[in-house]
Design a protein around this motif. Structure first.
Motif, PDB file in Angstrom:
ATOM      1  N   CYS A   1       0.821  -1.216   0.000  1.00 54.74           N
ATOM      2  CA  CYS A   1       0.000   0.000   0.000  1.00 54.74           C
ATOM      3  C   CYS A   1       0.857   1.269   0.000  1.00 54.74           C
ATOM      4  O   CYS A   1       0.442   2.299  -0.535  1.00 54.74           O
ATOM      5  N   GLU A   2       2.053   1.201   0.610  1.00 53.75           N
ATOM      6  CA  GLU A   2       2.930   2.375   0.628  1.00 53.75           C
ATOM      7  C   GLU A   2       3.297   2.800  -0.790  1.00 53.75           C
ATOM      8  O   GLU A   2       3.403   3.994  -1.093  1.00 53.75           O
ATOM      9  N   LEU A   3       3.497   1.810  -1.648  1.00 46.69           N
ATOM     10  CA  LEU A   3       3.835   2.087  -3.044  1.00 46.69           C
ATOM     11  C   LEU A   3       2.618   2.621  -3.795  1.00 46.69           C
ATOM     12  O   LEU A   3       2.705   3.599  -4.547  1.00 46.69           O
ATOM     13  N   LEU A   4       1.471   1.995  -3.587  1.00 43.65           N
ATOM     14  CA  LEU A   4       0.237   2.423  -4.249  1.00 43.65           C
ATOM     15  C   LEU A   4      -0.151   3.842  -3.831  1.00 43.65           C
ATOM     16  O   LEU A   4      -0.675   4.612  -4.639  1.00 43.65           O
ATOM     17  N   TYR A   5       0.116   4.178  -2.574  1.00 44.49           N
ATOM     18  CA  TYR A   5      -0.201   5.516  -2.073  1.00 44.49           C
ATOM     19  C   TYR A   5       0.469   6.583  -2.930  1.00 44.49           C
ATOM     20  O   TYR A   5      -0.159   7.587  -3.306  1.00 44.49           O
ATOM     21  N   LYS A   6       1.744   6.380  -3.267  1.00 40.42           N
ATOM     22  CA  LYS A   6       2.474   7.362  -4.069  1.00 40.42           C
ATOM     23  C   LYS A   6       1.871   7.497  -5.462  1.00 40.42           C
ATOM     24  O   LYS A   6       1.755   8.603  -6.004  1.00 40.42           O
TER      25      LYS A   6
ATOM     26  N   ARG B   1      -7.745  -7.152  -1.685  1.00 42.48           N
ATOM     27  CA  ARG B   1      -7.194  -6.859  -0.366  1.00 42.48           C
ATOM     28  C   ARG B   1      -7.985  -5.756   0.337  1.00 42.48           C
ATOM     29  O   ARG B   1      -8.251  -4.710  -0.247  1.00 42.48           O
ATOM     30  N   GLN B   2      -8.302  -6.003   1.584  1.00 45.37           N
ATOM     31  CA  GLN B   2      -9.063  -5.055   2.378  1.00 45.37           C
ATOM     32  C   GLN B   2      -8.316  -3.736   2.528  1.00 45.37           C
ATOM     33  O   GLN B   2      -8.891  -2.655   2.426  1.00 45.37           O
ATOM     34  N   GLU B   3      -6.987  -3.822   2.736  1.00 44.45           N
ATOM     35  CA  GLU B   3      -6.201  -2.607   2.953  1.00 44.45           C
ATOM     36  C   GLU B   3      -6.142  -1.728   1.708  1.00 44.45           C
ATOM     37  O   GLU B   3      -6.062  -0.503   1.806  1.00 44.45           O
TER      38      GLU B   3
ATOM     39  N   ARG C   1      -9.972   6.084   1.467  1.00 46.91           N
ATOM     40  CA  ARG C   1      -9.312   7.178   2.185  1.00 46.91           C
ATOM     41  C   ARG C   1      -8.846   8.272   1.232  1.00 46.91           C
ATOM     42  O   ARG C   1      -8.893   9.465   1.565  1.00 46.91           O
ATOM     43  N   MET C   2      -8.406   7.876   0.035  1.00 42.89           N
ATOM     44  CA  MET C   2      -7.880   8.853  -0.917  1.00 42.89           C
ATOM     45  C   MET C   2      -8.942   9.329  -1.908  1.00 42.89           C
ATOM     46  O   MET C   2      -8.653  10.174  -2.767  1.00 42.89           O
ATOM     47  N   GLY C   3     -10.136   8.774  -1.814  1.00 44.08           N
ATOM     48  CA  GLY C   3     -11.243   9.261  -2.640  1.00 44.08           C
ATOM     49  C   GLY C   3     -11.186   8.842  -4.088  1.00 44.08           C
ATOM     50  O   GLY C   3     -11.583   9.599  -4.974  1.00 44.08           O
ATOM     51  N   VAL C   4     -10.693   7.609  -4.349  1.00 43.95           N
ATOM     52  CA  VAL C   4     -10.654   7.101  -5.725  1.00 43.95           C
ATOM     53  C   VAL C   4     -11.477   5.823  -5.808  1.00 43.95           C
ATOM     54  O   VAL C   4     -11.828   5.215  -4.792  1.00 43.95           O
ATOM     55  N   GLY C   5     -11.798   5.402  -7.035  1.00 43.88           N
ATOM     56  CA  GLY C   5     -12.595   4.210  -7.234  1.00 43.88           C
ATOM     57  C   GLY C   5     -11.820   2.938  -6.938  1.00 43.88           C
ATOM     58  O   GLY C   5     -10.588   2.904  -7.011  1.00 43.88           O
TER      59      GLY C   5
ATOM     60  N   VAL D   1      18.325  14.754   8.436  1.00 47.78           N
ATOM     61  CA  VAL D   1      17.105  14.748   9.247  1.00 47.78           C
ATOM     62  C   VAL D   1      16.273  13.506   8.923  1.00 47.78           C
ATOM     63  O   VAL D   1      16.103  13.152   7.751  1.00 47.78           O
ATOM     64  N   GLU D   2      15.784  12.854   9.955  1.00 47.48           N
ATOM     65  CA  GLU D   2      14.791  11.789   9.794  1.00 47.48           C
ATOM     66  C   GLU D   2      13.414  12.365  10.091  1.00 47.48           C
ATOM     67  O   GLU D   2      13.191  12.928  11.174  1.00 47.48           O
ATOM     68  N   ILE D   3      12.508  12.258   9.128  1.00 45.68           N
ATOM     69  CA  ILE D   3      11.157  12.796   9.319  1.00 45.68           C
ATOM     70  C   ILE D   3      10.381  11.861  10.244  1.00 45.68           C
ATOM     71  O   ILE D   3      10.333  10.648  10.028  1.00 45.68           O
ATOM     72  N   THR D   4       9.759  12.437  11.280  1.00 43.31           N
ATOM     73  CA  THR D   4       9.013  11.629  12.244  1.00 43.31           C
ATOM     74  C   THR D   4       7.499  11.748  12.071  1.00 43.31           C
ATOM     75  O   THR D   4       6.772  10.792  12.346  1.00 43.31           O
ATOM     76  N   SER D   5       7.019  12.903  11.622  1.00 48.89           N
ATOM     77  CA  SER D   5       5.565  13.069  11.451  1.00 48.89           C
ATOM     78  C   SER D   5       5.266  14.288  10.586  1.00 48.89           C
ATOM     79  O   SER D   5       6.108  15.179  10.425  1.00 48.89           O
ATOM     80  N   PHE D   6       4.067  14.284  10.011  1.00 45.87           N
ATOM     81  CA  PHE D   6       3.574  15.410   9.213  1.00 45.87           C
ATOM     82  C   PHE D   6       2.344  15.995   9.885  1.00 45.87           C
ATOM     83  O   PHE D   6       1.579  15.273  10.551  1.00 45.87           O
ATOM     84  N   LEU D   7       2.131  17.276   9.705  1.00 45.38           N
ATOM     85  CA  LEU D   7       0.857  17.859  10.100  1.00 45.38           C
ATOM     86  C   LEU D   7      -0.231  17.288   9.198  1.00 45.38           C
ATOM     87  O   LEU D   7       0.062  16.864   8.078  1.00 45.38           O
ATOM     88  N   PRO D   8      -1.492  17.233   9.662  1.00 47.28           N
ATOM     89  CA  PRO D   8      -2.568  16.629   8.857  1.00 47.28           C
ATOM     90  C   PRO D   8      -2.615  17.202   7.436  1.00 47.28           C
ATOM     91  O   PRO D   8      -2.599  18.415   7.237  1.00 47.28           O
ATOM     92  N   GLY D   9      -2.671  16.290   6.448  1.00 48.91           N
ATOM     93  CA  GLY D   9      -2.779  16.683   5.043  1.00 48.91           C
ATOM     94  C   GLY D   9      -1.473  17.065   4.389  1.00 48.91           C
ATOM     95  O   GLY D   9      -1.428  17.283   3.172  1.00 48.91           O
ATOM     96  N   MET D  10      -0.388  17.141   5.168  1.00 45.06           N
ATOM     97  CA  MET D  10       0.886  17.609   4.618  1.00 45.06           C
ATOM     98  C   MET D  10       1.680  16.505   3.922  1.00 45.06           C
ATOM     99  O   MET D  10       2.525  16.793   3.076  1.00 45.06           O
ATOM    100  N   LYS D  11       1.440  15.251   4.296  1.00 46.83           N
ATOM    101  CA  LYS D  11       2.222  14.165   3.696  1.00 46.83           C
ATOM    102  C   LYS D  11       1.972  14.082   2.193  1.00 46.83           C
ATOM    103  O   LYS D  11       2.895  13.883   1.407  1.00 46.83           O
ATOM    104  N   GLN D  12       0.702  14.221   1.787  1.00 49.12           N
ATOM    105  CA  GLN D  12       0.380  14.182   0.362  1.00 49.12           C
ATOM    106  C   GLN D  12       1.107  15.290  -0.394  1.00 49.12           C
ATOM    107  O   GLN D  12       1.622  15.063  -1.492  1.00 49.12           O
ATOM    108  N   GLU D  13       1.153  16.483   0.198  1.00 55.67           N
ATOM    109  CA  GLU D  13       1.853  17.606  -0.435  1.00 55.67           C
ATOM    110  C   GLU D  13       3.345  17.300  -0.567  1.00 55.67           C
ATOM    111  O   GLU D  13       3.970  17.592  -1.590  1.00 55.67           O
TER     112      GLU D  13
END
Length: 722
Positions: A57-62, A88-90, A97-101, A555-567
């Motif tokens: 899913c990490e790959l599909l997300y991109k 697959r359920q995930e 979650r991403m609003g696609v078919g 720097v190792e990224i630990t977290s994003f503010l909501p909605g920022m990861k997609q950007e």
């Protein structure tokens, strides 16, 4: 025996000559129409298919994220679907979650082609874009492909694009953009050439494919493509019953009279195989698929295909017999010099008059026609690497012995299996040993006076040994040091705790690095906030090092503010890869060989410093006016030359500032002290001025050391005395 091997060599040369003539004919002229500028309201609806089976899913997300950011005049006309053949359920949750078919099926007949055909039954747009699970479209993908389908409706008049009064009869079948990769392919990475040569597939997608436009025989590559639904309906959907359904589908569309174009612009980026097993499985599938497809679609007798198209597809078939040609080119000198089997008979004069001119012309032509993307030397290396693995598959498929089941190429970054690498290198090692024996025999015979024949074989063997040695280097592999790819991207970045703006050096999924002029104190234990453009995220400092005359922070990224990861993911992948698109000017065979030897014998460099360390070697005073030599300083610790020193020292920086130090440990280099008041100093302007001066002295010391090393090397360089 002489006759048999002689005929095999003649057959190999004939195949190579046919392929070369056809290839050079097409390469002489590129035929890519100008992209029409069409009205916003003329952009049609388009269905975007992302086919997946077992990819994470990490790959599909991109990939989905890239599709969501594709620009279009009316984005309500863009319909994105995840086609999940793994039920697959995930993946379904990711789509929601991403609003696609999300489209799946109960029966998984005909693999990827069946998956795509099932999606056609549930969608209705006049255009269909197909993407592999790892291929991330750039934001302008649709704007640079869809307008081609309006070529029948538009014409270029009076320096502008206008609608035709009468629609042109041409029908556009598909537009194929290059398959480009954001990570070094295995050839680049294993041979330490990711900074010197392009991706191995660039030659096909950026040159060979464009040349095929001349005969309307561009190959549908299965991804990064926009296809006419009318064309798919006319051929009954995506071709089934073959391994390479994309290849067969493209031929079928062209046989129905559709015009198809390959274009040069990179409009999507993906992940190249990162282990040997995946690479070989991929190439076996391509080889078997091409032979199987051309047999099943009867390309030579297929109605609707022109003579030019048939010759072009015949050339595609002949390419997959390169393993046979390569085997014969390597075996021929061995057969003569080791086993006494004469495969070819010629004199030294014949070599000079016939072979040498064509060899030099071909070397020059391939470099010029490919626009310095490929050389004959690189082709020989790639073919030598793959021929032992592909030769059995090519022979079996030629005689109709097909492999019943094929696994999907792995889309995860993994290291190669050493036992698998050794197994696939045995042929190269054996041939290298036989070539070495051949070389020794040639030298002996030349000294005995048999120059003519053995000079030819000597040269031939040396060329082969070079390719075999590079193949062995390739099979040795190279360990991956990073879990995700870095992209060289320079952007302003705001760092919490630093007032001055810093600049990023590179970005990745999981981290980044930035540079600044001042050695700022950033605690490695603290979570720090960063901002690039409008993207806000948090991370930790993992290492600090010198970069020319600046300080580089990892720097190792630990977290994003909501909605920022997609950007952030969009920012990262919405660009053409920074890997080479042309061969470096300094990439000679000697550079290639020496670079591999040197890099393989070097110890890996690891960075474990998490604070900026300044090399001082500076005499300072204590509060009691005792002089000490401070060797280095990193805010929290100070190393002082000497041993058996006092437990507590106050080091004078100026009349107002002191470093309060407690002794921690003794080393051969000196005594390590912990600075107990550094937190009260780091924001002090006077302290910052002194640290800035120390930083400048630090870089001056490094420069002097480098200049001395260069001078020493120059003094002992024997070449300067001749």
């Amino acid at each position: 025996m002489n006759c048999i091997f002689g005929l095999l060599l003649f057959f190999s040369e004939t195949l190579g000559a046919i392929e070369t003539i056809q290839h050079c004919y097409g390469m002489g002229e590129e035929l890519v129409p100008e992209l029409p500028k069409i009205k916003d309201e003329d952009y049609p609806d388009i269905d975007v298919f992302i086919a997946t089976y077992n990819e994470p899913c990490e790959l599909l997300y991109k990939t989905v994220n890239g599709c969501l950011y594709m620009e279009y005049p009316d984005k309500s006309k863009v319909h994105i679907y995840l086609l999940d053949d793994g039920n697959r359920q995930e993946v379904q949750e990711l789509a929601q979650r991403m609003g696609v078919g999300y489209i799946t099926r109960e029966e998984h007949l005909h693999a990827k082609a069946g998956n795509l055909n099932n999606a056609l039954q549930h969608t209705h747009s006049p255009l269909v874009a197909t993407f592999d699970a790892d291929m991330i479209p750039l934001s302008d993908f649709l704007l640079k492909t869809v307008p081609y389908f309006l070529l029948p409706d538009y014409e270029y008049i009076n320096n502008q694009w206008q609608r035709r009064e009468k629609k042109k009869s041409i029908k556009i079948g598909f537009i194929q953009s290059p398959q480009c990769f954001y990570n070094p392919d295995l050839f680049q990475y294993n041979l330490f050439s990711e900074q010197n040569v392009p991706n191995e597939q660039d030659y096909f997608y950026r040159d060979v494919q464009l040349a095929r436009n001349k005969t309307n025989s561009a190959i549908y590559g299965g991804s990064n493509t926009v296809i006419s639904r009318a064309a798919l309906d006319e051929i009954g959907g995506f071709f089934t019953g073959v391994i390479t359904e994309d290849f067969a589908t493209g031929i079928s569309i062209q046989a129905k009279g559709y015009t198809c174009y390959a274009i040069r612009d990179v409009l999507a980026v993906g992940l190249s195989p990162t282990d040997l097993k995946s690479l070989i499985k991929q190439r076996e599938r391509w080889a078997r698929g091409c032979i199987q497809t051309l047999r099943k679609v009867n390309v030579l007798t297929r109605k609707g295909l022109s003579i030019g198209q048939k010759i072009s597809y015949l050339s595609s078939l002949l390419y997959w017999y390169t393993p046979l040609r390569r085997a014969m080119y390597i075996l021929s000198p061995i057969l003569f010099a080791v086993f006494g089997i004469q495969v070819v008979k010629c004199s030294f004069l014949d070599l000079l008059l016939w072979w040498l001119p064509q060899y030099l012309v071909y070397q020059y032509a391939i470099k010029q026609f490919s626009k310095n993307i490929r050389t004959n030397r690189l082709s020989n290396i790639y073919d030598t690497i793959l021929f032992p693995s592909l030769l059995p598959a090519v022979f079996l498929e030629t005689f109709g012995i097909s492999q019943r089941k094929f696994s999907v190429t792995s889309k995860e970054k993994v290291d190669s299996d050493s036992s698998y690498q050794l197994k696939h290198s045995l042929v190269h090692i054996l041939l290298f040993i036989l070539s070495l024996i051949s070389l020794i025999n040639c030298i002996r015979e030349i000294f005995l006076g048999n120059e003519n024949a053995y000079i030819i074989v000597f040269f031939w063997t040396v060329v082969n040994m070079y390719s075999l040695l590079m193949a062995i280097f390739f099979m040795l592999g190279r360990k991956y040091l990073r879990d995700s790819e870095r992209f060289s991207i320079e952007l302003p970045i705001q760092v919490e705790g630093i007032q001055n703006q810093c600049i990023t050096k590179d970005l990745s999924d999981m981290g980044l690095s930035f540079v600044c002029d001042y050695p700022h104190y950033l605690s490695p234990d603290q979570i720090i906030q960063f901002q690039i453009n409008n993207i806000i995220f948090k991370g930790q400092i993992k290492h600090v090092s010198c970069c020319h005359s600046q300080w580089k922070y990892g720097v190792e990224i630990t977290s994003f503010l909501p909605g920022m990861k997609q950007e952030y993911i969009h920012l990262l992948y919405d660009r053409e890869p920074t890997l080479p698109s042309r061969i470096s000017k300094n990439h000679s065979f000697f550079d290639e060989l020496s670079h591999n030897i040197i890099r393989r014998t070097q110890k890996g460099i690891t960075y474990n410093r998490k604070l900026a360390r300044l090399e001082l070697n500076k005499i300072l005073e204590t509060s009691t006016f005792q002089k000490v030599i401070c060797k280095n300083f990193n805010y929290e610790y100070l190393l002082i030359e000497g041993r058996h020193l006092e437990n507590y020292l106050e080091i004078r920086m100026n009349d107002n500032l002191f470093l309060q130090c407690e002794r921690k440990k003794e080393y051969e280099q000196g005594t390590l002290y912990k600075v107990i008041n550094y937190l009260s100093l780091v924001k002090n302007p006077e302290f910052q001025t002194i640290i800035n001066d120390w930083s400048q002295e630090h870089f001056m010391q490094i420069k002097k050391q480098k200049d001395k090393i260069k001078q020493d090397e120059k003094e002992f360089d024997e070449r300067l005395y001749y």
